[in-house]
Motif scaffolding. Sequence first.
Motif, PDB file in Angstrom:
ATOM      1  N   PHE A 176       0.851  -1.200   0.000  1.00 53.51           N
ATOM      2  CA  PHE A 176       0.000   0.000   0.000  1.00 53.51           C
ATOM      3  C   PHE A 176       0.881   1.242   0.000  1.00 53.51           C
ATOM      4  CE2 PHE A 176      -2.089  -3.544   1.875  1.00 53.51           C
ATOM      5  CZ  PHE A 176      -3.410  -3.464   1.478  1.00 53.51           C
ATOM      6  N   ARG A 177       0.600   2.168  -0.879  1.00 59.70           N
ATOM      7  CA  ARG A 177       1.320   3.442  -0.878  1.00 59.70           C
ATOM      8  C   ARG A 177       0.305   4.547  -1.145  1.00 59.70           C
ATOM      9  NH1 ARG A 177       6.910   1.914  -4.242  1.00 59.70           N
ATOM     10  NH2 ARG A 177       7.357   0.087  -2.948  1.00 59.70           N
ATOM     11  N   ASN A 178       0.324   5.535  -0.279  1.00 56.86           N
ATOM     12  CA  ASN A 178      -0.616   6.639  -0.437  1.00 56.86           C
ATOM     13  C   ASN A 178      -0.077   7.604  -1.493  1.00 56.86           C
ATOM     14  OD1 ASN A 178      -2.793   8.234  -0.046  1.00 56.86           O
ATOM     15  ND2 ASN A 178      -2.324   8.770   2.078  1.00 56.86           N
ATOM     16  N   GLU A 179      -0.022   7.109  -2.732  1.00 52.72           N
ATOM     17  CA  GLU A 179       0.588   7.872  -3.830  1.00 52.72           C
ATOM     18  C   GLU A 179      -0.104   9.224  -3.987  1.00 52.72           C
ATOM     19  OE1 GLU A 179       3.162   6.975  -5.601  1.00 52.72           O
ATOM     20  OE2 GLU A 179       3.304   4.789  -5.513  1.00 52.72           O
ATOM     21  N   ILE A 180       0.698  10.262  -4.225  1.00 57.18           N
ATOM     22  CA  ILE A 180       0.126  11.607  -4.387  1.00 57.18           C
ATOM     23  C   ILE A 180      -0.682  11.675  -5.688  1.00 57.18           C
ATOM     24  CG2 ILE A 180       0.712  14.050  -4.711  1.00 57.18           C
ATOM     25  CD1 ILE A 180       3.331  13.330  -3.088  1.00 57.18           C
ATOM     26  N   PHE A 185      -4.316   4.359 -15.201  1.00 54.93           N
ATOM     27  CA  PHE A 185      -5.041   3.093 -15.002  1.00 54.93           C
ATOM     28  C   PHE A 185      -4.370   2.321 -13.873  1.00 54.93           C
ATOM     29  CE2 PHE A 185      -6.588  -0.954 -17.400  1.00 54.93           C
ATOM     30  CZ  PHE A 185      -7.729  -0.998 -16.622  1.00 54.93           C
ATOM     31  N   ILE A 186      -3.941   1.074 -14.089  1.00 49.53           N
ATOM     32  CA  ILE A 186      -3.373   0.292 -12.980  1.00 49.53           C
ATOM     33  C   ILE A 186      -1.850   0.430 -12.897  1.00 49.53           C
ATOM     34  CG2 ILE A 186      -5.247  -1.369 -12.759  1.00 49.53           C
ATOM     35  CD1 ILE A 186      -3.649  -3.236 -14.614  1.00 49.53           C
ATOM     36  N   PHE A 187      -1.285   1.425 -13.582  1.00 51.60           N
ATOM     37  CA  PHE A 187       0.169   1.601 -13.530  1.00 51.60           C
ATOM     38  C   PHE A 187       0.613   2.050 -12.141  1.00 51.60           C
ATOM     39  CE2 PHE A 187       4.027   4.139 -13.824  1.00 51.60           C
ATOM     40  CZ  PHE A 187       4.861   3.298 -14.540  1.00 51.60           C
ATOM     41  N   ARG A 188      -0.054   3.052 -11.592  1.00 49.03           N
ATOM     42  CA  ARG A 188       0.297   3.539 -10.254  1.00 49.03           C
ATOM     43  C   ARG A 188      -0.955   3.525  -9.379  1.00 49.03           C
ATOM     44  NH1 ARG A 188       4.637   5.709  -8.692  1.00 49.03           N
ATOM     45  NH2 ARG A 188       5.315   6.366 -10.750  1.00 49.03           N
ATOM     46  N   ALA A 262       9.192   3.304 -18.716  1.00 48.15           N
ATOM     47  CA  ALA A 262       8.942   3.463 -17.279  1.00 48.15           C
ATOM     48  C   ALA A 262       9.181   2.130 -16.577  1.00 48.15           C
ATOM     49  CB  ALA A 262       7.518   3.948 -17.033  1.00 48.15           C
ATOM     50  N   GLU A 263       9.494   2.216 -15.293  1.00 46.71           N
ATOM     51  CA  GLU A 263       9.898   1.024 -14.530  1.00 46.71           C
ATOM     52  C   GLU A 263       8.794  -0.027 -14.418  1.00 46.71           C
ATOM     53  OE1 GLU A 263      11.223   1.867 -10.496  1.00 46.71           O
ATOM     54  OE2 GLU A 263      10.812  -0.193  -9.884  1.00 46.71           O
ATOM     55  N   ILE A 264       9.172  -1.277 -14.672  1.00 44.83           N
ATOM     56  CA  ILE A 264       8.265  -2.387 -14.362  1.00 44.83           C
ATOM     57  C   ILE A 264       8.871  -3.304 -13.309  1.00 44.83           C
ATOM     58  CG2 ILE A 264       6.874  -2.394 -16.465  1.00 44.83           C
ATOM     59  CD1 ILE A 264       8.742  -4.480 -17.637  1.00 44.83           C
ATOM     60  N   GLU A 265      10.191  -3.234 -13.145  1.00 47.42           N
ATOM     61  CA  GLU A 265      10.854  -4.034 -12.107  1.00 47.42           C
ATOM     62  C   GLU A 265      12.157  -3.351 -11.721  1.00 47.42           C
ATOM     63  OE1 GLU A 265      11.174  -8.225 -12.835  1.00 47.42           O
ATOM     64  OE2 GLU A 265      12.674  -8.512 -11.260  1.00 47.42           O
ATOM     65  N   PRO A 304      15.315  -8.525  -6.557  1.00 47.35           N
ATOM     66  CA  PRO A 304      14.430  -8.207  -7.682  1.00 47.35           C
ATOM     67  C   PRO A 304      13.021  -7.925  -7.128  1.00 47.35           C
ATOM     68  CG  PRO A 304      15.411 -10.428  -7.884  1.00 47.35           C
ATOM     69  CD  PRO A 304      15.601  -9.967  -6.469  1.00 47.35           C
ATOM     70  N   ALA A 305      12.439  -6.763  -7.500  1.00 44.55           N
ATOM     71  CA  ALA A 305      11.119  -6.377  -6.963  1.00 44.55           C
ATOM     72  C   ALA A 305      10.246  -5.880  -8.101  1.00 44.55           C
ATOM     73  CB  ALA A 305      11.279  -5.262  -5.926  1.00 44.55           C
ATOM     74  N   MET A 306       9.058  -6.474  -8.210  1.00 43.27           N
ATOM     75  CA  MET A 306       8.167  -6.020  -9.288  1.00 43.27           C
ATOM     76  C   MET A 306       6.712  -6.011  -8.839  1.00 43.27           C
ATOM     77  SD  MET A 306       7.811  -9.304 -11.749  1.00 43.27           S
ATOM     78  CE  MET A 306       6.338  -8.615 -12.493  1.00 43.27           C
ATOM     79  N   GLY A 307       5.888  -5.331  -9.619  1.00 38.40           N
ATOM     80  CA  GLY A 307       4.476  -5.237  -9.289  1.00 38.40           C
ATOM     81  C   GLY A 307       3.637  -6.073 -10.250  1.00 38.40           C
ATOM     82  N   ASP A 309       0.374  -5.726 -10.860  1.00 33.71           N
ATOM     83  CA  ASP A 309      -0.578  -4.901 -11.618  1.00 33.71           C
ATOM     84  C   ASP A 309       0.100  -4.220 -12.822  1.00 33.71           C
ATOM     85  OD1 ASP A 309      -2.841  -4.616  -9.196  1.00 33.71           O
ATOM     86  OD2 ASP A 309      -0.768  -4.757  -8.539  1.00 33.71           O
ATOM     87  N   ARG A 310       1.320  -3.741 -12.584  1.00 34.48           N
ATOM     88  CA  ARG A 310       2.055  -3.088 -13.677  1.00 34.48           C
ATOM     89  C   ARG A 310       2.431  -4.109 -14.747  1.00 34.48           C
ATOM     90  NH1 ARG A 310       6.306   1.482 -11.721  1.00 34.48           N
ATOM     91  NH2 ARG A 310       4.534   2.344 -10.586  1.00 34.48           N
ATOM     92  N   CYS A 311       2.700  -5.337 -14.304  1.00 37.11           N
ATOM     93  CA  CYS A 311       3.021  -6.418 -15.241  1.00 37.11           C
ATOM     94  C   CYS A 311       1.773  -6.760 -16.068  1.00 37.11           C
ATOM     95  CB  CYS A 311       3.486  -7.622 -14.432  1.00 37.11           C
ATOM     96  SG  CYS A 311       3.818  -9.072 -15.403  1.00 37.11           S
TER      97      CYS A 311
HETATM   98  P1  ATP Z   1       7.990   4.326  -9.033  1.00 34.90           P
HETATM   99  O1  ATP Z   1       9.318   4.992  -9.270  1.00 34.90           O
HETATM  100  O2  ATP Z   1       7.218   4.006 -10.289  1.00 34.90           O
HETATM  101  O3  ATP Z   1       7.162   4.986  -7.962  1.00 34.90           O
HETATM  102  P2  ATP Z   1       9.336   2.623  -7.202  1.00 34.90           P
HETATM  103  O4  ATP Z   1      10.749   2.760  -7.656  1.00 34.90           O
HETATM  104  O5  ATP Z   1       8.872   3.350  -6.000  1.00 34.90           O
HETATM  105  O6  ATP Z   1       8.332   2.882  -8.419  1.00 34.90           O
HETATM  106  P3  ATP Z   1       9.749   0.045  -6.111  1.00 34.90           P
HETATM  107  O7  ATP Z   1       9.705   0.500  -4.721  1.00 34.90           O
HETATM  108  O8  ATP Z   1      11.081  -0.308  -6.717  1.00 34.90           O
HETATM  109  O9  ATP Z   1       9.007   1.079  -7.038  1.00 34.90           O
HETATM  110  O10 ATP Z   1       8.725  -1.166  -6.259  1.00 34.90           O
HETATM  111  C1  ATP Z   1       8.972  -2.293  -7.076  1.00 34.90           C
HETATM  112  C2  ATP Z   1       7.883  -2.477  -8.093  1.00 34.90           C
HETATM  113  O11 ATP Z   1       6.593  -2.393  -7.498  1.00 34.90           O
HETATM  114  C3  ATP Z   1       7.852  -1.437  -9.214  1.00 34.90           C
HETATM  115  O12 ATP Z   1       8.754  -1.807 -10.233  1.00 34.90           O
HETATM  116  C4  ATP Z   1       6.426  -1.504  -9.701  1.00 34.90           C
HETATM  117  O13 ATP Z   1       6.253  -2.577 -10.624  1.00 34.90           O
HETATM  118  C5  ATP Z   1       5.667  -1.841  -8.435  1.00 34.90           C
HETATM  119  N1  ATP Z   1       5.053  -0.623  -7.879  1.00 34.90           N
HETATM  120  C6  ATP Z   1       5.631   0.303  -7.081  1.00 34.90           C
HETATM  121  N2  ATP Z   1       4.753   1.268  -6.757  1.00 34.90           N
HETATM  122  C7  ATP Z   1       3.595   0.950  -7.373  1.00 34.90           C
HETATM  123  C8  ATP Z   1       2.304   1.547  -7.432  1.00 34.90           C
HETATM  124  N3  ATP Z   1       2.029   2.659  -6.756  1.00 34.90           N
HETATM  125  N4  ATP Z   1       1.343   0.941  -8.162  1.00 34.90           N
HETATM  126  C9  ATP Z   1       1.592  -0.210  -8.835  1.00 34.90           C
HETATM  127  N5  ATP Z   1       2.786  -0.817  -8.809  1.00 34.90           N
HETATM  128  C10 ATP Z   1       3.775  -0.255  -8.100  1.00 34.90           C
END
Ligand code: ATP
Length: 437
Positions: A176-180, A185-188, A262-265, A304-307, A309-311
């Motif tokens: 969970f992240r309280n993204e600003i 869509f499901i990217f962030r 943009a980052e996926i992993e 290695p850390a990935m999401g 939903d982004r995948c």
């Molecule tokens: P970003 O720079 O996009 O905010 P991050 O560098 O904070 O990502 P990490 O902490 O490295 O992301 O998290 C690992 C993975 O988790 C990311 O590569 C992404 O796939 C996924 N992830 C991170 N934050 C989110 C989010 N808010 N929504 C969906 N997936 C996320």
Amino acid sequence: MDTFVSLCKRRGFVFQSSEIYGGIGGFWDYGPLGVELKNNIKKSWWRATVQEREDVVGIETAIVMNPRVWEASGHVQTFADPMVDCKNCKHRFRTDDLKANDPSREGRCPECGGELTESRMFNLMFKTFIGPVEDEASIAYLRPETAQGMFVNFENVLTTMRKKLPFGIAQIGRSFRNEITPGNFIFRDREFEQMEMEFFVMPGTDEEWHDRWIESRFSWWTDALGVRKENLRIREHATEELSHYSKRTVDIEYDFPFAGFAEIEGIANRTDFDLKQHEQFAGRTLRYFDEASGEQVIPYVVEPAMGVDRCFLTLLIDSYAEEEVRGEKRTVLRLKPELAPIKVAILPLSRNEQLVPPAHRVWDLLRPHFMTQYDDAQSIGRRYRRQDEIGTPCCVTVDFDTLNDEAVTIRERDEMTQVRVPIANLVDALREKLDGC
Ligand code: ATP
């Protein structure tokens, strides 16, 4: 993006969370097809990361942890993004997004041109309270990453599984992240699922292991998921970009139509930062006894850390194609059979009463072996298109000849070829076409 949002809604992949109440920003629900695709992604990662390896084990840890964990990890102090507010329209933005979008308009609101507040830091962790009293002492956090669950269980796994370095601990779970600014869509999202693995190694071997993991993770995206290589790249983090725990981080990036690469992993060398911090904060030694040197060492960690939903979004975009077939448009998701939500669709040529019983018999035969869908509404051509659009690799058609020859037609999604197969051999024939899954 509208194409994907609309396809996902129309075909039952992804819905807005609490849609009937107008939704809620940064939260999504996965429908019947979405949950299948998501599960298939997770299965593929687990197979490559845990099942097929001799040096990695899995765990599942709680979302809410002792709040001291987040002090030790640095999240309470530093897991924050800079943000600004518009004094006029009250919109809120990430300061780094504003700079990236249009440096010339720095200091002005991109929505209305109004004056912006000074930038201030905003902690992204969701807070909650444990127990009935809402005071400082009962504050807890929803985890912003799954990684800390592995660090605090390092000793438990080491002793119960009798592991020797190097070894890894993997986990799939919600973060969970309280993204600003959630969006695209499901990217962030504000609630999402992560697949992370902490690989513990002898200090001094960390750089080599980091390189190995970068290579192996990149191959998973191309070989296991089938994402096109030309849409992927590896990006090295600049020194000023590195997280507080990282010695070197590399991102695997996808070329998204709405954002560019943009980052996926992320694949980070987290050094011994986390274990050292937990030693200090928990007052426990978290070390590994190295028989060769007779010394207690704090392992280094490659992560290695990935999401998920982004995948999911990456796969939708990468596998999506629009084609012209005999003067008609068809939309097709060229997902690998292993990932496709539905593997086989059973389609009687029509609803004729003679065809229904054998079609149901075929469906009964296939359900224990594959995820299936039965569809008898509208013309057969339309039904093929519907299955193409959700990525179903094989359709099985039951027609009037079936009544005499006990055979059916398998139609393949990609080449649209058709072959006649006896029902007695159908399961094996399909398994072969579906790459064994
Ligand atoms: P970003 O720079 O996009 O905010 P991050 O560098 O904070 O990502 P990490 O902490 O490295 O992301 O998290 C690992 C993975 O988790 C990311 O590569 C992404 O796939 C996924 N992830 C991170 N934050 C989110 C989010 N808010 N929504 C969906 N997936 C996320």
